[in-house]
Design an enzyme around this catalytic site. Structure first.
Site, PDB file in Angstrom:
ATOM      1  N   ARG A 105     -14.349  54.958   7.265  1.00 28.52           N
ATOM      2  CA  ARG A 105     -14.395  54.237   5.993  1.00 28.52           C
ATOM      3  C   ARG A 105     -13.303  53.186   5.852  1.00 28.52           C
ATOM      4  O   ARG A 105     -13.448  52.245   5.081  1.00 28.52           O
ATOM      5  CB  ARG A 105     -14.426  55.232   4.841  1.00 28.52           C
ATOM      6  N   GLU A 110      -7.435  68.152   5.905  1.00 30.98           N
ATOM      7  CA  GLU A 110      -7.560  69.151   4.855  1.00 30.98           C
ATOM      8  C   GLU A 110      -8.434  70.312   5.326  1.00 30.98           C
ATOM      9  O   GLU A 110      -8.223  71.457   4.946  1.00 30.98           O
ATOM     10  CB  GLU A 110      -8.171  68.480   3.622  1.00 30.98           C
TER      11      GLU A 110
END
Length: 182
Positions: free
Chosen positions: A69, A106
């Site tokens: 992204r 994460e």
């Protein structure tokens, strides 16, 4: 966020276009989906304009975008400020010799690669991605650029998840974000 950003109507429009997808890619993750934001040409343009306004006079010669992204936002920013775009890719996507940097996410671990020779010593770099969560990806990107001799000026993201304290992983480097996740 700064008072100036809080008063900019573009910020609210950008934030309202981000879709939150619960339990993706695994249970417990609240995925910040920018694909809905990209469907709105005005909101997408506003993101680029906000970043360009911030970086146009900072003498940045490299915009490094993190796969995937960061590839959406990095190139138009680089073109607008007169900088080159350097892709930071997932493993085995770049031909030739590369610097490699492993990092924790994460919800797992990964690796970034950058072509050796893409960045020269002394160049001023901006790292761009869509989101900062735990900060591992941005830290890995900074490490790659610094190993090549670049000075990382700042990291820029559309979204920050402040509860995950990713900013603490940036070794004191400035972070500029447009919106914070709720």
């Amino acid at each position: 966020m700064s008072d100036c950003k809080d008063q900019d109507p573009r910020i609210h429009a950008i934030q309202s276009r981000i879709r939150v997808v619960p339990d993706f890619p695994k249970p417990g993750i609240m995925f910040q989906d920018i694909t809905t934001l990209l469907l709105d040409p005005k909101a997408f343009k506003d993101i680029i304009e906000l970043f360009v306004e911030r970086y146009k006079d900072k003498n940045i010669s490299v915009v490094a975008g993190i796969e995937a992204r960061g590839f959406i936002f990095g190139p138009p920013i680089a073109l607008a400020i007169g900088a080159k775009f350097v892709p930071l890719r997932k493993p085995n996507k770049l031909p030739g010799k590369v610097f490699k940097q492993e990092y924790d996410l994460e919800y797992g671990s990964d690796c970034l690669e950058m072509h050796i020779g893409a960045v020269e010593a002394g160049e001023r770099a901006l790292v761009v991605d869509d989101l900062i969560a735990t900060g591992g990806t941005l830290r890995a990107a900074m490490n790659l650029l610094e190993r090549a001799g670049a000075e990382v000026v700042e990291c820029a993201c559309v979204i920050e998840i402040p509860d995950l304290k990713g900013k603490e992983q940036l070794n004191g480097k400035p972070l500029y974000v447009l919106v914070e996740s709720q």
